[in-house]
Design a protein around this motif. Structure first.
Motif, PDB file in Angstrom:
ATOM      1  N   PRO A 175      49.557  41.481 -40.913  1.00 13.83           N
ATOM      2  CA  PRO A 175      48.936  40.223 -41.556  1.00 13.83           C
ATOM      3  C   PRO A 175      49.352  40.037 -43.093  1.00 13.83           C
ATOM      4  N   ALA A 176      50.186  38.794 -43.110  1.00 16.08           N
ATOM      5  CA  ALA A 176      50.994  38.264 -44.103  1.00 16.08           C
ATOM      6  C   ALA A 176      50.141  38.231 -45.399  1.00 16.08           C
ATOM      7  N   GLN A 177      48.897  37.771 -45.031  1.00 17.94           N
ATOM      8  CA  GLN A 177      47.719  37.700 -46.472  1.00 17.94           C
ATOM      9  C   GLN A 177      47.408  39.059 -47.027  1.00 17.94           C
ATOM     10  N   ASP A 178      47.895  39.985 -46.430  1.00 16.69           N
ATOM     11  CA  ASP A 178      47.491  41.526 -47.251  1.00 16.69           C
ATOM     12  C   ASP A 178      48.373  41.691 -48.380  1.00 16.69           C
ATOM     13  N   HIS A 179      49.448  41.033 -48.637  1.00 19.03           N
ATOM     14  CA  HIS A 179      50.187  41.240 -49.835  1.00 19.03           C
ATOM     15  C   HIS A 179      50.711  39.625 -50.254  1.00 19.03           C
ATOM     16  N   PRO A 180      50.791  39.576 -51.558  1.00 17.25           N
ATOM     17  CA  PRO A 180      50.783  38.244 -52.148  1.00 17.25           C
ATOM     18  C   PRO A 180      52.482  37.768 -51.627  1.00 17.25           C
ATOM     19  N   LEU A 181      53.347  38.734 -51.700  1.00 19.49           N
ATOM     20  CA  LEU A 181      54.983  38.203 -51.347  1.00 19.49           C
ATOM     21  C   LEU A 181      55.082  38.572 -49.907  1.00 19.49           C
ATOM     22  N   GLY A 182      53.945  38.684 -48.965  1.00 13.70           N
ATOM     23  CA  GLY A 182      54.188  38.862 -47.719  1.00 13.70           C
ATOM     24  C   GLY A 182      54.993  40.028 -47.136  1.00 13.70           C
ATOM     25  N   TYR A 183      55.744  39.697 -46.029  1.00 12.80           N
ATOM     26  CA  TYR A 183      56.678  40.664 -45.347  1.00 12.80           C
ATOM     27  C   TYR A 183      57.943  39.871 -44.990  1.00 12.80           C
ATOM     28  N   ALA A 184      58.970  40.921 -45.078  1.00 11.75           N
ATOM     29  CA  ALA A 184      60.370  40.374 -45.055  1.00 11.75           C
ATOM     30  C   ALA A 184      60.711  39.979 -43.668  1.00 11.75           C
ATOM     31  N   VAL A 185      61.503  39.072 -43.467  1.00 16.30           N
ATOM     32  CA  VAL A 185      61.890  38.543 -42.026  1.00 16.30           C
ATOM     33  C   VAL A 185      63.539  38.407 -41.793  1.00 16.30           C
ATOM     34  N   ALA A 186      64.271  38.406 -42.938  1.00 20.86           N
ATOM     35  CA  ALA A 186      65.725  38.475 -43.140  1.00 20.86           C
ATOM     36  C   ALA A 186      66.257  38.394 -44.526  1.00 20.86           C
ATOM     37  N   GLN A 187      67.482  38.584 -44.253  1.00 22.60           N
ATOM     38  CA  GLN A 187      68.396  38.639 -45.564  1.00 22.60           C
ATOM     39  C   GLN A 187      69.295  37.559 -45.527  1.00 22.60           C
ATOM     40  N   LEU A 188      69.429  36.891 -46.647  1.00 24.12           N
ATOM     41  CA  LEU A 188      70.611  35.495 -46.318  1.00 24.12           C
ATOM     42  C   LEU A 188      71.825  35.755 -47.346  1.00 24.12           C
ATOM     43  N   HIS A 189      72.930  35.819 -46.723  1.00 22.99           N
ATOM     44  CA  HIS A 189      74.255  36.076 -47.487  1.00 22.99           C
ATOM     45  C   HIS A 189      74.208  37.291 -48.149  1.00 22.99           C
ATOM     46  N   GLY A 190      73.353  38.303 -48.124  1.00 25.35           N
ATOM     47  CA  GLY A 190      73.621  39.553 -48.843  1.00 25.35           C
ATOM     48  C   GLY A 190      72.748  39.164 -50.355  1.00 25.35           C
TER      49      GLY A 190
END
Length: 216
Positions: free
Chosen positions: A16-31
């Motif tokens: 549940p993404a609303q549990d944390h203000p910054l949500g949850y990671a889905v990916a990393q872009l270009h390191g």
């Protein structure tokens, strides 16, 4: 889609993404950037800037409490030093290395041109010990120990934190990215790095819909 990517996607969607203000990671872009989803939409995090702020606040808290844990090095790291660096350490040794120990360092003089780093602050144990020691000695030399630890303290801690912060192009796992997000949420002033740059941006679903002209 690779199996591990599919698992990460399923795991993320089940949170549940609303549990944390910054949500949850889905990916990393270009390191460089961490992409996360929260209840508002997309969160983009500059991982080095964010980690730098986290390390700075931890160092500041430890120094305020006069409790910067020291990590002895299994093998001391020696390096060629100039006469001013050696003189700074010799001056510290004559005083019992009080200021260096207060910052979590143990540095020895091996010869008129060689120093050895024997211990570093525990929270900076992954940093380059020589580069870190050189920067701290430079501040102690240029500003004097008392001023470096008072007027210049924030700048010196910022330099130390920068050495410890996760570097660009380092690949992070989804759990590591989520750990960074949780640390950011628990850190004061985590919205800016020590140099005043933003550490993250929010892009709402409404803004994304507008970009893609949805609903028109």
């Amino acid at each position: 889609m690779p199996a591990d990517a599919a698992v990460n996607q399923v795991e993320t969607q089940s949170m549940p993404a609303q549990d944390h203000p910054l949500g949850y990671a889905v990916a990393q872009l270009h390191g460089i950037y961490v992409l996360a989803q929260n209840h508002l939409g997309l969160v983009v995090v500059d991982m080095h800037a964010a980690h730098e702020r986290i390390m700075y606040e931890r160092l500041k808290t430890a120094l305020d409490a006069e409790n910067v844990p020291m990590q002895p090095l299994l093998l001391p790291v020696s390096f060629q030093a100039d006469r001013l660096e050696v003189a700074t350490v010799e001056d510290e040794i004559s005083k019992g290395q009080g200021n260096l120990k207060q910052l979590g360092f143990d540095i020895a003089v091996l010869s008129p041109t060689t120093l050895a780093v024997r211990a570093v602050p525990m929270m900076l144990k992954e940093a380059d010990a020589v580069a870190l020691a050189r920067d701290v000695l430079r501040d102690l030399r240029e500003y004097g120990a008392s001023r470096a630890l008072t007027e210049r303290r924030n700048e010196m801690l910022g330099t130390m934190a920068c050495h410890a912060a996760v570097r660009a192009n380092r690949s992070l796992t989804i759990p590591e990215m989520n750990a960074l997000l949780r640390d950011m949420e628990a850190t004061e002033r985590s919205g800016q790095c020590n140099h005043g740059r933003p550490t993250w941006f929010q892009v709402t679903m409404g803004e994304l819909d507008k970009m893609f002209m949805r609903g028109k």
